[in-house]
Design a protein around this motif. Structure first.
Motif, mmCIF file in Angstrom:
data_model
loop_
_atom_site.group_PDB
_atom_site.id
_atom_site.type_symbol
_atom_site.label_atom_id
_atom_site.label_comp_id
_atom_site.label_asym_id
_atom_site.label_seq_id
_atom_site.Cartn_x
_atom_site.Cartn_y
_atom_site.Cartn_z
ATOM 1 N N GLU A 327 0.775 -0.981 0.090
ATOM 2 C CA GLU A 327 -0.013 -0.136 0.085
ATOM 3 C C GLU A 327 0.789 1.334 0.035
ATOM 4 O O GLU A 327 0.427 2.341 -0.496
ATOM 5 C CB GLU A 327 -0.957 -0.043 1.131
ATOM 6 N N SER A 330 3.356 3.554 -4.665
ATOM 7 C CA SER A 330 2.276 4.096 -5.461
ATOM 8 C C SER A 330 2.078 3.400 -6.885
ATOM 9 O O SER A 330 0.780 3.515 -7.363
ATOM 10 C CB SER A 330 3.001 5.627 -5.875
ATOM 11 N N GLU A 333 -0.404 -2.252 -8.585
ATOM 12 C CA GLU A 333 -1.873 -2.188 -9.052
ATOM 13 C C GLU A 333 -2.918 -2.677 -7.884
ATOM 14 O O GLU A 333 -2.341 -3.597 -7.113
ATOM 15 C CB GLU A 333 -2.119 -2.993 -10.189
ATOM 16 N N GLN A 334 -4.152 -2.364 -7.835
ATOM 17 C CA GLN A 334 -5.109 -2.897 -6.808
ATOM 18 C C GLN A 334 -5.102 -4.280 -6.970
ATOM 19 O O GLN A 334 -5.544 -4.928 -5.829
ATOM 20 C CB GLN A 334 -6.259 -1.965 -6.954
ATOM 21 N N ALA A 335 -5.104 -4.804 -8.155
ATOM 22 C CA ALA A 335 -5.415 -6.179 -8.252
ATOM 23 C C ALA A 335 -4.301 -6.994 -7.348
ATOM 24 O O ALA A 335 -4.543 -8.177 -6.742
ATOM 25 C CB ALA A 335 -5.329 -6.617 -9.842
ATOM 26 N N THR A 336 -3.007 -6.608 -7.346
ATOM 27 C CA THR A 336 -1.945 -7.501 -6.768
ATOM 28 C C THR A 336 -2.312 -7.281 -5.305
ATOM 29 O O THR A 336 -1.914 -8.355 -4.680
ATOM 30 C CB THR A 336 -0.773 -6.436 -7.158
ATOM 31 N N ILE A 337 -2.773 -6.195 -4.935
ATOM 32 C CA ILE A 337 -2.956 -5.998 -3.245
ATOM 33 C C ILE A 337 -4.353 -6.932 -2.989
ATOM 34 O O ILE A 337 -4.187 -7.606 -1.932
ATOM 35 C CB ILE A 337 -3.403 -4.571 -2.869
ATOM 36 N N ARG A 338 -5.315 -7.070 -3.804
ATOM 37 C CA ARG A 338 -6.408 -7.961 -3.284
ATOM 38 C C ARG A 338 -5.919 -9.405 -3.670
ATOM 39 O O ARG A 338 -6.337 -10.184 -2.720
ATOM 40 C CB ARG A 338 -7.452 -7.583 -4.583
ATOM 41 N N GLU A 341 -4.504 -9.993 -0.619
ATOM 42 C CA GLU A 341 -5.425 -10.204 0.576
ATOM 43 C C GLU A 341 -6.360 -11.508 0.570
ATOM 44 O O GLU A 341 -6.611 -12.319 1.650
ATOM 45 C CB GLU A 341 -6.660 -9.093 0.604
#
Length: 418
Positions: A327, A330, A333-338, A341
């Motif tokens: 997080e 910068s 990608e949000q897909a990587t964080i999801r 998770e």
């Protein structure tokens, strides 16, 4: 061994420069589990005399197959000198692992045996297999499981037996997350001193642990004069095959007895794990129960439910740490964080089958190597057959190799592939 050293308080730096030795007290604990105290303080000795004594220590460490030795009153400069000399002379003969505690001026020296490496090699491989499959591009972030990660701080200069560190594209310095030590033929108090020092220098550690292999009786070599020694030295050095033929039970690990002498014994094998808890500023190693501590036994019986849960909990903390790090980046990608998770650590990390096999192999190899080392030291004419000069290879010996999971070259634990 004769002399130790008086104290001094040095500046900190990596072990690369030559130093001058001192005098004081030496405590040595050899592979025969005998303790000797030599108080030889003498402030009138010349530097030349000090230098000779320090060289004697290096020669002893590079020559003899001592499983564990401790020196007291060792200065930082002495540590640098000994490490440098072993690097250039001793490592070709006998691999040593040094731990220096500057506050108490103690130097611990381990020559890892197959028993020392047995459970450790399995854990190394299992953790590496889990972490290399994290759903995060390695160019952004990676968690590596290492056996050659040198740590230095106010409390300790050492290479932990196992260290998981996180490497991020936004950080110059890797962050240690998880440290474990393996102890065989070592006092538990010494192992705990190491762990406390790691936690002191790295308060953000998530998990700290130790593997303890407890001998039923301290090992004693046959010596050179007893009746058993005379009988053993009258025969040729046994090959590994001949050694195996004399074993009653190849699976026995409580005792390995050959020609009437006990070369290896084991009373218990345990894994202790401390996991950082919410609200704690650091791991609390004084815990012996509750959520922050777990104990698993591997011998004489297997009880792994609690320790498997602790490993899962620890890997869950690694997951949370990775997410927080992602997080901060910068361009992630949000897909990587999801994906991170959604990832879950395995419910059962430890496999009793492989652990049992590793212990059985290590018992026999450690026993034979002790026999071989003792037999080789006897003043006797060279053995008649060249093939009898072969010391058993440790199935868990460390070598510079490439991890089959992560593909990274490091000083990993070889020979544990399944």
């Amino acid at each position: 061994m004769g002399k130790g050293y008086r104290s001094s308080h040095p500046s900190k730096r990596l072990p690369t420069a030559r130093l001058m030795p001192r005098v004081g007290q030496l405590l040595s604990l050899s592979s025969d589990a005998t303790i000797a105290h030599h108080n030889t303080s003498s402030h009138g000795h010349s530097n030349k005399r000090h230098d000779a004594r320090c060289k004697e220590i290096v020669q002893s460490l590079s020559r003899e197959q001592q499983e564990y030795v401790v020196y007291e009153n060792v200065s930082f400069q002495d540590y640098i000198y000994i490490a440098d000399q072993l690097e250039s002379v001793g490592y070709a003969k006998a691999w040593k692992r040094l731990t220096f505690l500057p506050g108490s001026q103690i130097l611990m020296v381990v020559s890892p045996s197959a028993a020392h490496e047995s459970v450790l090699s399995i854990l190394m491989e299992d953790l590496c297999a889990v972490l290399v499959n994290l759903p995060v591009p390695r160019k952004i972030l990676a968690c590596r499981t290492l056996a050659n990660n040198y740590l230095n701080g106010d409390s300790i200069y050492a290479i932990p037996d196992l260290c998981i560190q996180m490497e991020s594209s936004t950080s110059v310095w890797p962050r240690p997350l998880w440290i474990m030590e393996s102890a065989f033929a070592q006092p538990d108090a010494d192992v705990m001193r190491k762990l406390h020092a790691y936690v002191s220098d790295e308060p953000n550690l998530l998990v700290v642990g130790k593997i303890t292999l407890n001998q039923a009786t301290p090992y004693r070599s046959p010596g050179s004069k007893g009746s058993i020694a005379k009988e053993l030295r009258s025969s040729e050095l046994l090959t590994k095959e001949e050694w195996g033929d004399r074993l009653g039970d190849l699976d026995a690990i409580s005792q390995v007895v050959v020609d009437g002498h006990t070369w290896f014994s084991l009373s218990s094998v345990e894994i202790h794990l401390w996991v950082r808890q919410p609200g704690d500023t650091r791991i609390v190693l004084d815990r012996q129960e509750g959520d922050g501590y777990a104990l698993g036994t591997l011998y004489p019986t297997f009880h792994l439910d609690g320790i498997n849960k602790a490993f899962r909990h620890g890997l869950g903390l690694v997951k949370e740490t990775i997410i927080r790090e992602l997080e901060k980046i910068s361009d992630v990608e949000q897909a990587t964080i999801r994906s991170m998770e959604d990832w879950s650590p395995p419910s059962q990390l430890l496999d009793p089958t492989w652990l049992s096999r590793a212990l059985k192999n290590a018992a026999q190899i450690t026993a034979y190597n002790r026999y071989y080392d003792w037999r080789s030291k006897l003043k006797k004419k060279p053995y008649s057959r060249a093939k009898r000069h072969t010391r058993a290879s440790q199935t868990a010996s460390r070598d510079v190799s490439t991890c089959k999971f992560c593909g990274l070259s490091n000083n990993s634990i070889a020979g544990s592939s399944r």
